[in-house]
Design a protein around this motif. Structure first.
Motif, PDB file in Angstrom:
ATOM      1  N   PHE A 236       0.272   3.871  -2.961  1.00 20.02           N
ATOM      2  CA  PHE A 236      -1.309   4.480  -2.638  1.00 20.02           C
ATOM      3  C   PHE A 236      -1.181   5.374  -1.258  1.00 20.02           C
ATOM      4  O   PHE A 236      -1.781   6.513  -1.598  1.00 20.02           O
ATOM      5  CB  PHE A 236      -2.313   3.346  -2.708  1.00 20.02           C
ATOM      6  N   VAL A 237      -0.921   5.077  -0.451  1.00 19.82           N
ATOM      7  CA  VAL A 237      -1.040   5.845   0.820  1.00 19.82           C
ATOM      8  C   VAL A 237      -0.047   7.297   0.532  1.00 19.82           C
ATOM      9  O   VAL A 237      -0.583   8.346   0.969  1.00 19.82           O
ATOM     10  CB  VAL A 237      -0.535   5.077   2.049  1.00 19.82           C
ATOM     11  N   LYS A 238       1.187   6.985   0.092  1.00 14.27           N
ATOM     12  CA  LYS A 238       2.011   8.325  -0.131  1.00 14.27           C
ATOM     13  C   LYS A 238       0.921   9.053  -1.146  1.00 14.27           C
ATOM     14  O   LYS A 238       1.133  10.427  -0.793  1.00 14.27           O
ATOM     15  CB  LYS A 238       3.186   7.733  -0.845  1.00 14.27           C
ATOM     16  N   ASP A 239       0.739   8.735  -2.183  1.00 14.51           N
ATOM     17  CA  ASP A 239      -0.197   9.587  -2.971  1.00 14.51           C
ATOM     18  C   ASP A 239      -1.166  10.535  -2.256  1.00 14.51           C
ATOM     19  O   ASP A 239      -1.577  11.673  -2.421  1.00 14.51           O
ATOM     20  CB  ASP A 239      -1.014   8.778  -4.158  1.00 14.51           C
ATOM     21  N   GLU A 240      -2.018   9.664  -1.581  1.00 14.02           N
ATOM     22  CA  GLU A 240      -3.235  10.204  -0.792  1.00 14.02           C
ATOM     23  C   GLU A 240      -2.830  11.102   0.333  1.00 14.02           C
ATOM     24  O   GLU A 240      -3.240  12.099   0.710  1.00 14.02           O
ATOM     25  CB  GLU A 240      -4.088   9.127   0.181  1.00 14.02           C
ATOM     26  N   MET A 241      -1.557  10.814   1.148  1.00 11.61           N
ATOM     27  CA  MET A 241      -1.193  11.619   2.064  1.00 11.61           C
ATOM     28  C   MET A 241      -0.453  13.035   1.503  1.00 11.61           C
ATOM     29  O   MET A 241      -0.565  14.218   2.167  1.00 11.61           O
ATOM     30  CB  MET A 241      -0.103  11.149   2.936  1.00 11.61           C
TER      31      MET A 241
ATOM     32  N   TRP B 103      -9.614   5.341   6.707  1.00 12.09           N
ATOM     33  CA  TRP B 103      -9.229   4.351   5.785  1.00 12.09           C
ATOM     34  C   TRP B 103      -7.771   3.848   6.045  1.00 12.09           C
ATOM     35  O   TRP B 103      -7.166   2.909   5.879  1.00 12.09           O
ATOM     36  CB  TRP B 103      -9.489   4.652   4.201  1.00 12.09           C
TER      37      TRP B 103
ATOM     38  N   ILE C 130      -9.344  10.289   5.934  1.00 14.85           N
ATOM     39  CA  ILE C 130      -8.101   9.483   5.755  1.00 14.85           C
ATOM     40  C   ILE C 130      -7.721   8.771   7.042  1.00 14.85           C
ATOM     41  O   ILE C 130      -7.036   7.596   7.010  1.00 14.85           O
ATOM     42  CB  ILE C 130      -6.783  10.730   5.446  1.00 14.85           C
TER      43      ILE C 130
ATOM     44  N   HIS D 192     -11.429  16.035   5.349  1.00 15.67           N
ATOM     45  CA  HIS D 192     -10.403  15.226   4.796  1.00 15.67           C
ATOM     46  C   HIS D 192      -9.342  14.558   5.601  1.00 15.67           C
ATOM     47  O   HIS D 192      -9.018  13.300   5.352  1.00 15.67           O
ATOM     48  CB  HIS D 192      -9.511  15.921   3.808  1.00 15.67           C
TER      49      HIS D 192
ATOM     50  N   LYS E  24      -1.883  14.615  -1.028  1.00 15.26           N
ATOM     51  CA  LYS E  24      -2.957  15.320  -1.344  1.00 15.26           C
ATOM     52  C   LYS E  24      -3.562  16.390   0.118  1.00 15.26           C
ATOM     53  O   LYS E  24      -3.861  17.279  -0.370  1.00 15.26           O
ATOM     54  CB  LYS E  24      -4.143  14.509  -1.748  1.00 15.26           C
ATOM     55  N   LEU E  25      -3.079  15.708   1.128  1.00 12.75           N
ATOM     56  CA  LEU E  25      -3.440  16.283   2.407  1.00 12.75           C
ATOM     57  C   LEU E  25      -2.710  17.746   2.677  1.00 12.75           C
ATOM     58  O   LEU E  25      -3.010  18.494   3.300  1.00 12.75           O
ATOM     59  CB  LEU E  25      -3.396  15.603   3.461  1.00 12.75           C
TER      60      LEU E  25
ATOM     61  N   LYS F 175       0.972  -1.157  -0.010  1.00 17.09           N
ATOM     62  CA  LYS F 175       0.179  -0.107  -0.198  1.00 17.09           C
ATOM     63  C   LYS F 175       0.999   1.340  -0.019  1.00 17.09           C
ATOM     64  O   LYS F 175       0.369   2.293   0.082  1.00 17.09           O
ATOM     65  CB  LYS F 175      -0.933   0.008   1.173  1.00 17.09           C
TER      66      LYS F 175
END
Length: 83
Positions: free
Chosen positions: A19-24, A79, A76, A72, A26-27, A16
């Protein structure tokens, strides 16, 4: 003036990481514009890429608490618990 510094340590499963890096990532921009945010930096461990660290500086604990209740952040955190 910074009155509160937070260091948040996050470990994720190997499959993961991206995926997690991309989502974080975005924060970051969402958080930097929040009232009271002085710094909000994401770091990834060079020796263990599944370990992330957020370094945060806030003007007050109250403003940080508001940040934690933002949509947001609630999403996060929900998930991340499943990763």
């Amino acid at each position: 003036m910074t009155n509160l510094t937070i260091v948040a340590s996050i470990n994720v499963k190997q499959d993961k990481i991206d995926f997690v890096k991309d989502e974080m990532i975005k924060l970051i921009n969402k958080t930097l514009v929040e009232k009271g945010c002085v710094k909000y930096r994401l770091h990834q461990d060079n020796n263990n890429p599944a370990h992330f660290l957020f370094y945060e500086c806030w003007e007050s604990r109250e403003l940080w608490q508001i940040h934690r209740e933002n949509t947001h952040m609630v999403a996060i955190e929900r998930w991340l618990k499943g990763l």
